[in-house]
Structures are given as structure tokens and as C-alpha cells.
Design a protein around this motif. Structure first.
Motif, PDB file in Angstrom:
ATOM      1  N   GLU A  89     -30.570  54.691  87.937  1.00  0.00           N
ATOM      2  CA  GLU A  89     -29.488  54.838  86.965  1.00  0.00           C
ATOM      3  C   GLU A  89     -29.393  53.608  86.059  1.00  0.00           C
ATOM      4  OE1 GLU A  89     -24.691  55.676  86.854  1.00  0.00           O
ATOM      5  OE2 GLU A  89     -25.863  56.381  88.569  1.00  0.00           O
ATOM      6  N   ARG A  90     -29.524  52.422  86.640  1.00  0.00           N
ATOM      7  CA  ARG A  90     -29.479  51.188  85.842  1.00  0.00           C
ATOM      8  C   ARG A  90     -30.622  51.170  84.815  1.00  0.00           C
ATOM      9  NH1 ARG A  90     -29.910  47.919  89.763  1.00  0.00           N
ATOM     10  NH2 ARG A  90     -32.084  47.376  89.493  1.00  0.00           N
ATOM     11  N   ASN A  93     -30.020  53.867  82.088  1.00  0.00           N
ATOM     12  CA  ASN A  93     -29.024  53.519  81.074  1.00  0.00           C
ATOM     13  C   ASN A  93     -29.538  52.453  80.109  1.00  0.00           C
ATOM     14  OD1 ASN A  93     -26.975  55.374  81.658  1.00  0.00           O
ATOM     15  ND2 ASN A  93     -26.353  54.157  83.419  1.00  0.00           N
ATOM     16  N   TYR A  96     -32.091  54.646  77.764  1.00  0.00           N
ATOM     17  CA  TYR A  96     -31.653  55.985  77.364  1.00  0.00           C
ATOM     18  C   TYR A  96     -32.434  56.387  76.112  1.00  0.00           C
ATOM     19  CZ  TYR A  96     -28.454  59.908  77.049  1.00  0.00           C
ATOM     20  OH  TYR A  96     -27.909  61.172  77.041  1.00  0.00           O
ATOM     21  N   LYS A 101     -29.932  60.200  71.601  1.00  0.00           N
ATOM     22  CA  LYS A 101     -28.731  59.639  70.965  1.00  0.00           C
ATOM     23  C   LYS A 101     -28.605  60.151  69.536  1.00  0.00           C
ATOM     24  CE  LYS A 101     -28.689  55.217  73.439  1.00  0.00           C
ATOM     25  NZ  LYS A 101     -28.865  53.771  73.286  1.00  0.00           N
ATOM     26  N   PHE A 171     -27.959  63.768  81.586  1.00  0.00           N
ATOM     27  CA  PHE A 171     -27.897  62.956  80.384  1.00  0.00           C
ATOM     28  C   PHE A 171     -26.587  63.373  79.719  1.00  0.00           C
ATOM     29  CE2 PHE A 171     -32.363  62.849  81.396  1.00  0.00           C
ATOM     30  CZ  PHE A 171     -32.704  61.539  81.100  1.00  0.00           C
ATOM     31  N   GLN A 172     -25.626  62.452  79.687  1.00  0.00           N
ATOM     32  CA  GLN A 172     -24.266  62.782  79.309  1.00  0.00           C
ATOM     33  C   GLN A 172     -24.002  62.552  77.826  1.00  0.00           C
ATOM     34  OE1 GLN A 172     -22.239  60.231  82.114  1.00  0.00           O
ATOM     35  NE2 GLN A 172     -22.674  61.604  83.822  1.00  0.00           N
ATOM     36  N   HIS A 175     -24.003  59.105  76.125  1.00  0.00           N
ATOM     37  CA  HIS A 175     -25.295  58.403  76.126  1.00  0.00           C
ATOM     38  C   HIS A 175     -25.498  57.585  77.395  1.00  0.00           C
ATOM     39  CE1 HIS A 175     -25.424  59.745  72.049  1.00  0.00           C
ATOM     40  NE2 HIS A 175     -24.447  58.946  71.679  1.00  0.00           N
ATOM     41  N   ARG A 176     -25.108  58.157  78.514  1.00  0.00           N
ATOM     42  CA  ARG A 176     -25.283  57.523  79.818  1.00  0.00           C
ATOM     43  C   ARG A 176     -26.025  58.486  80.714  1.00  0.00           C
ATOM     44  NH1 ARG A 176     -24.209  52.435  80.527  1.00  0.00           N
ATOM     45  NH2 ARG A 176     -23.585  52.807  82.657  1.00  0.00           N
ATOM     46  N   LEU A 177     -26.812  57.925  81.608  1.00  0.00           N
ATOM     47  CA  LEU A 177     -27.460  58.716  82.659  1.00  0.00           C
ATOM     48  C   LEU A 177     -26.522  58.712  83.837  1.00  0.00           C
ATOM     49  CD1 LEU A 177     -29.936  60.166  83.877  1.00  0.00           C
ATOM     50  CD2 LEU A 177     -30.734  57.932  84.638  1.00  0.00           C
ATOM     51  N   GLY A 178     -26.254  59.859  84.398  1.00  0.00           N
ATOM     52  CA  GLY A 178     -25.349  59.945  85.535  1.00  0.00           C
ATOM     53  C   GLY A 178     -25.816  61.008  86.491  1.00  0.00           C
TER      54      GLY A 178
END
Length: 181
Positions: A89-90, A93, A96, A101, A171-172, A175-178
């Protein structure tokens, strides 16, 4: 795809574990299920994938492989997977996909990742697409960027050579991976 791509970009043959690919997402209509039904079906789908992976590994004489997912209850495996998730995740992000985007793309996919006992990447593949090639490719690339992973602790390594990790990736919109566990 007949195999998964190894950490070196080589194709490693795997048994066919995929269900037929879903149609790309379209505009919602009155028949669209609610979010809770979608998330519940993902959990069922991952559990079914893990059962098929375990059965095929045993049938092929690969009993030193262990299929894990967010539903894994054994502390040692769940603990390793949580550390793996935090790292991925780190890295995700930080990397990304710019195209996602710019085009305001978001979505979820299911990814299968095979990690060897020394932490090296055996392979990665998209099990269920997000419907956006850029997101699917980004997920695979993020795993490659995050590798190598931590070597297995002694208690896992004593009985497992490869962990088969199956996860839902999101992919939210922000613009974050969660993860949606």
C-alpha cells in the motif's frame, strides 16, 4: 494468460483458476446490486479461489504452498500478510498511476501474488479485472516495485515454500490505493 509473470518477467505456467472475465463496467441501472452485495460476493470469490488454489497445489504435489487472503485466521500468516499489505500500500500510494489521476479512473480488481520463502516474487496476475487496463497494469507494477518482501518467519518457512496471496485492490477516487477487507 496461461501463466503468471515471474519477478523477472518470465511466464510461469499455472492451472486455470479464473472464472470467466466479467464484462467491463457500464453505467448503473435499476438492476445494479448494492455495495454490500458486491463486497460480500468478492469475499466469496476470494474464498473460492483460495480453495481452488489449495486443491490444485495438493493435486500437483505442491503441498508446501499456502493460499492466504484477508479471511486467513492463523496469526502467523495473517501477521505476515498485514506487513506485506502495508508495504504494498505504501509503495502503491507513492506510485499511483498518473494516467488514472488524469482520467479520474477508479475501480477494484482481484490480484493473485505468489511470494517465495526468501521474500522474492514468484509471480503476479490479475484474477479479475477492474475494467481499466491502466489500473490492472498498475497493480501488477506496484507488486513488482514492492518486491522483494520480507523473508518468511521460521514458523512459516518450516512448512511453506510459497504463499499464494489473493487480495481485492481498490484504486480509490481520492487517488489512493486501499483495501476493502
Amino acid at each position: 494468460m496461461a501463466g503468471i509473470l515471474s519477478g523477472l518477467g518470465e511466464s510461469v505456467p499455472l492451472p486455470d483458476l479464473q472464472a470467466p472475465a466479467p464484462e467491463p463496467a457500464s453505467a448503473p441501472d435499476a438492476r445494479t446490486p448494492d455495495a454490500s452485495a458486491i463486497f460480500a460476493s468478492r469475499g466469496d470469490e476470494i474464498a473460492a479461489l483460495n480453495a481452488r488454489i489449495s486443491a490444485r497445489n495438493a493435486a500437483a504435489g505442491r503441498e508446501r504452498r499456502k493460499a492466504i487472503s484477508t479471511s486467513t485466521k492463523e496469526y502467523r500468516y495473517a501477521s505476515y500478510m498485514e506487513a506485506w499489505r502495508r508495504k504494498v500500500e505504501r509503495i502503491g500510494n507513492l506510485n499511483y498511476p498518473q494516467e488514472a489521476k488524469e482520467k479520474a479512473l477508479f475501480g477494484s480488481l482481484i490480484l493473485h501474488v505468489a511470494v517465495r520463502a526468501d521474500g522474492s516474487l514468484e509471480g503476479v496476475r490479475v484474477v479479475r479485472s477492474s475494467g481499466h487496463r491502466v489500473l490492472d497494469d498498475a497493480a501488477v507494477n506496484i507488486v513488482r516495485l514492492a518486491a522483494p518482501f520480507a523473508p518468511f518467519p521460521d514458523d512459516i518457512e518450516a512448512e511453506t515454500d510459497v504463499l499464494d496471496i489473493t487480495r481485492v485492490w481498490q484504486f480509490q477516487r481520492n487517488h489512493r490505493l486501499g483495501w476493502n477487507d
